[in-house]
Motif scaffolding. Structure first.
Motif, mmCIF file in Angstrom:
data_model
loop_
_atom_site.group_PDB
_atom_site.id
_atom_site.type_symbol
_atom_site.label_atom_id
_atom_site.label_comp_id
_atom_site.label_asym_id
_atom_site.label_seq_id
_atom_site.Cartn_x
_atom_site.Cartn_y
_atom_site.Cartn_z
ATOM 1 N N PRO A 195 -16.319 -38.573 2.958
ATOM 2 C CA PRO A 195 -17.708 -38.243 2.636
ATOM 3 C C PRO A 195 -18.698 -38.878 3.608
ATOM 4 N N GLU A 196 -18.382 -40.079 4.121
ATOM 5 C CA GLU A 196 -19.273 -40.721 5.091
ATOM 6 C C GLU A 196 -19.475 -39.833 6.311
ATOM 7 N N GLN A 197 -18.397 -39.186 6.737
ATOM 8 C CA GLN A 197 -18.461 -38.313 7.906
ATOM 9 C C GLN A 197 -19.126 -36.983 7.564
ATOM 10 N N ALA A 198 -18.832 -36.451 6.386
ATOM 11 C CA ALA A 198 -19.373 -35.139 6.002
ATOM 12 C C ALA A 198 -20.874 -35.179 5.790
ATOM 13 N N LEU A 199 -21.403 -36.322 5.376
ATOM 14 C CA LEU A 199 -22.814 -36.404 4.998
ATOM 15 C C LEU A 199 -23.712 -36.980 6.089
ATOM 16 N N VAL A 200 -23.184 -37.150 7.298
ATOM 17 C CA VAL A 200 -23.937 -37.786 8.378
ATOM 18 C C VAL A 200 -25.287 -37.103 8.615
ATOM 19 N N ASN A 201 -25.283 -35.787 8.707
ATOM 20 C CA ASN A 201 -26.512 -35.055 9.037
ATOM 21 C C ASN A 201 -27.138 -34.348 7.835
ATOM 22 N N ILE A 202 -26.781 -34.802 6.623
ATOM 23 C CA ILE A 202 -27.296 -34.179 5.409
ATOM 24 C C ILE A 202 -28.303 -35.121 4.754
ATOM 25 N N PRO A 203 -29.538 -34.687 4.523
ATOM 26 C CA PRO A 203 -30.598 -35.575 4.026
ATOM 27 C C PRO A 203 -30.550 -35.828 2.522
ATOM 28 N N LEU A 262 -26.459 -44.437 -9.468
ATOM 29 C CA LEU A 262 -25.871 -43.197 -9.988
ATOM 30 C C LEU A 262 -24.363 -43.311 -10.227
ATOM 31 N N SER A 263 -23.756 -44.416 -9.800
ATOM 32 C CA SER A 263 -22.306 -44.574 -9.946
ATOM 33 C C SER A 263 -21.831 -44.465 -11.394
ATOM 34 N N PRO A 264 -22.534 -45.074 -12.378
ATOM 35 C CA PRO A 264 -22.059 -44.954 -13.768
ATOM 36 C C PRO A 264 -22.001 -43.514 -14.258
ATOM 37 N N TRP A 265 -22.897 -42.653 -13.759
ATOM 38 C CA TRP A 265 -22.889 -41.266 -14.185
ATOM 39 C C TRP A 265 -21.655 -40.545 -13.646
ATOM 40 N N LEU A 266 -21.310 -40.858 -12.408
ATOM 41 C CA LEU A 266 -20.088 -40.281 -11.848
ATOM 42 C C LEU A 266 -18.873 -40.816 -12.596
ATOM 43 N N GLY A 267 -18.921 -42.087 -12.976
ATOM 44 C CA GLY A 267 -17.844 -42.673 -13.777
ATOM 45 C C GLY A 267 -17.720 -42.010 -15.135
ATOM 46 N N LEU A 268 -18.854 -41.599 -15.703
ATOM 47 C CA LEU A 268 -18.824 -40.890 -16.987
ATOM 48 C C LEU A 268 -18.101 -39.558 -16.851
ATOM 49 N N SER A 273 -30.283 -38.388 -0.821
ATOM 50 C CA SER A 273 -30.839 -39.705 -1.106
ATOM 51 C C SER A 273 -29.768 -40.768 -0.903
ATOM 52 N N GLU A 274 -30.225 -42.002 -0.658
ATOM 53 C CA GLU A 274 -29.284 -43.102 -0.431
ATOM 54 C C GLU A 274 -28.455 -43.375 -1.669
ATOM 55 N N ALA A 275 -29.042 -43.193 -2.860
ATOM 56 C CA ALA A 275 -28.301 -43.424 -4.102
ATOM 57 C C ALA A 275 -27.138 -42.446 -4.229
ATOM 58 N N ILE A 276 -27.356 -41.174 -3.884
ATOM 59 C CA ILE A 276 -26.290 -40.172 -3.935
ATOM 60 C C ILE A 276 -25.237 -40.477 -2.878
ATOM 61 N N ARG A 277 -25.689 -40.795 -1.666
ATOM 62 C CA ARG A 277 -24.761 -41.080 -0.578
ATOM 63 C C ARG A 277 -23.842 -42.262 -0.929
ATOM 64 N N MET A 278 -24.421 -43.323 -1.461
ATOM 65 C CA MET A 278 -23.629 -44.504 -1.799
ATOM 66 C C MET A 278 -22.625 -44.200 -2.908
ATOM 67 N N ALA A 279 -23.060 -43.450 -3.918
ATOM 68 C CA ALA A 279 -22.149 -43.108 -5.021
ATOM 69 C C ALA A 279 -20.979 -42.264 -4.522
ATOM 70 N N LEU A 280 -21.253 -41.301 -3.651
ATOM 71 C CA LEU A 280 -20.189 -40.435 -3.121
ATOM 72 C C LEU A 280 -19.234 -41.194 -2.212
#
Length: 395
Positions: free
Chosen positions: A309-317, A333-339, A319-326
């Motif tokens: 995902p780090e490579q796939a999202l390089v040029n995709i704008p 947002l991590s707890p929501w993905l955990g849910l 949010s940082e919260a989404i990027r970090m969770a992915l």
């Protein structure tokens, strides 16, 4: 899917909501009529003929091999097979004394230990035993490359496990295509609560293939418009922005990689997206719904694009919260993905704890999950079936 829930071994269903979800939404209603689903039943449910509540077409009943020791099970399973149910065995070990039950099965489920604990010789032996009984071998519990490759070398027929949703790929020289970048950027634009649909309409109209698919969809009888659509802006006026937005999200997602294998991953991503959006709205957190919906859509980006995902999202704008969770980093947002993970893995206690943090009961989560299954299936029924390449056995 199993009809026995952890902590409720003495009950067939934990509550009415769970029963309805299992009985009404167990089977995806998409285009491929050849698809089948495995549903696990405990011994008591088999002896009480509970599976007959389901329509047998396309359903394979999964029975633990150890149930073959119990009097009456073989006869009960044989009767269910007669009326059209497929039969699968879980935890297949070719146990002495279970031959009668094993002889009824067409699929043998083999649980595979991970990493250094895996026993290649034992795995190969059980796969050969399954083939010797005229059944196909389903190796499950695959979570990394090692057991996956061992199962392939042993000529397993089916493979199952979270390895296919989180492959832990390393960065490579493979590049994301310009088309994929544009699709991901459009997905990000659609997630904005103040999206300018006129600007987005112009972007869609600039893409001939996407415009054709959208107009074909809108002019179909299933959508039910009273007049023919001649432009994207007219379509938004006639059909409404919300239903078109949902269709665009699914179309863009499936365009990232159109093979049948990846399309199934796209379905899971769409279902997860709808679930997270529904949870946010049910909890009264409307402002979070767009971000959570995008998080769900992109949560399978690694196996869909076959790159980290780090490579796939390089040029995709995003949010940082989404990027970090992915990317597996700590994020709000991590707890929501955990849910979502907890619901998908029947980890009810974990799901209940996360749900309680936003004042939602397990029954609320179940209703949202049912809604996500229904809506995702409805959306994917409107998409054309992906073309299968005969030359690619892994597609």
């Amino acid at each position: 899917m199993r009809f026995a829930l952890p902590g409720n071994e003495g009950h067939l269903f934990c509550d009415e909501t769970s029963a309805n979800m299992l009985l009404e939404a167990y089977l995806p209603q998409r285009e491929d009529s050849t698809s089948r689903i495995l549903i696990g039943f405990p011994e008591e449910a088999l002896l009480q003929d509970i599976p007959r509540l389901l329509w047998p077409e396309g359903v394979v009943l999964e029975v633990d091999e150890s149930a073959g020791f119990r009097p009456g099970i073989v006869q009960a399973v044989a009767e269910l097979k007669k009326v059209g149910f497929g039969i699968a065995i879980s935890d297949f070990r070719n146990r002495p004394g279970c031959g009668g039950l094993n002889a009824l099965a067409e699929i043998m489920g083999i649980d595979c230990a991970d990493g250094a604990e895996s026993d290649h010789g034992n795995l190969e032996e059980r796969i050969q035993a399954a083939h010797g009984l005229g059944a196909k071998a389903l190796v499950r519990g695959l979570t990394s490359w090692t057991p996956m490759l061992q199962a392939r070398m042993a000529n397993a027929d089916f493979f199952q496990g979270f390895f296919f949703t989180s492959m832990h790929l390393k960065p490579s020289s493979r590049l994301i295509t310009a088309t994929q970048v544009s699709r991901l950027r459009l997905l990000e634009c659609l997630s904005q609560p103040d999206a300018d649909f006129k600007a987005l309409a112009r972007v869609v109209e600039a893409d001939a293939a996407l415009t054709y698919r959208l107009l074909l969809f809108l002019n179909s009888a299933s959508f039910g418009l009273a007049r023919k659509v001649t432009s994207i802006e007219q379509a938004i006026v006639l059909a409404g922005w919300r239903p078109l937005k949902k269709w665009l999200e699914i179309a863009l997602l499936t365009d990232l990689s159109p093979s049948p294998r990846h399309q199934e991953l796209c379905h899971y991503a769409a279902q997860r997206s709808i679930f997270l959006r529904c949870i946010a709205k049910t909890a009264g957190l409307e402002q979070l719904a767009p971000s959570l919906a995008l998080l769900g859509l992109l949560s399978f980006i690694e196996p869909i694009l076959e790159m980290p995902p780090e490579q796939a999202l390089v040029n995709i704008p995003v949010s940082e919260a989404i990027r970090m969770a992915l990317c597996g980093q700590k994020s709000p947002l991590s707890p929501w993905l955990g849910l979502a993970y907890a619901m998908e893995n029947a980890q009810w206690e974990l799901a209940a704890r996360v749900g309680a943090s936003v004042k939602l009961a397990l029954s609320d989560l179940s209703k949202c999950y049912l809604e996500s299954l229904t809506e995702a299936d409805a959306l994917f029924r409107l998409l054309p079936a992906p073309k299968t390449k005969a030359s690619n056995p892994d597609a």
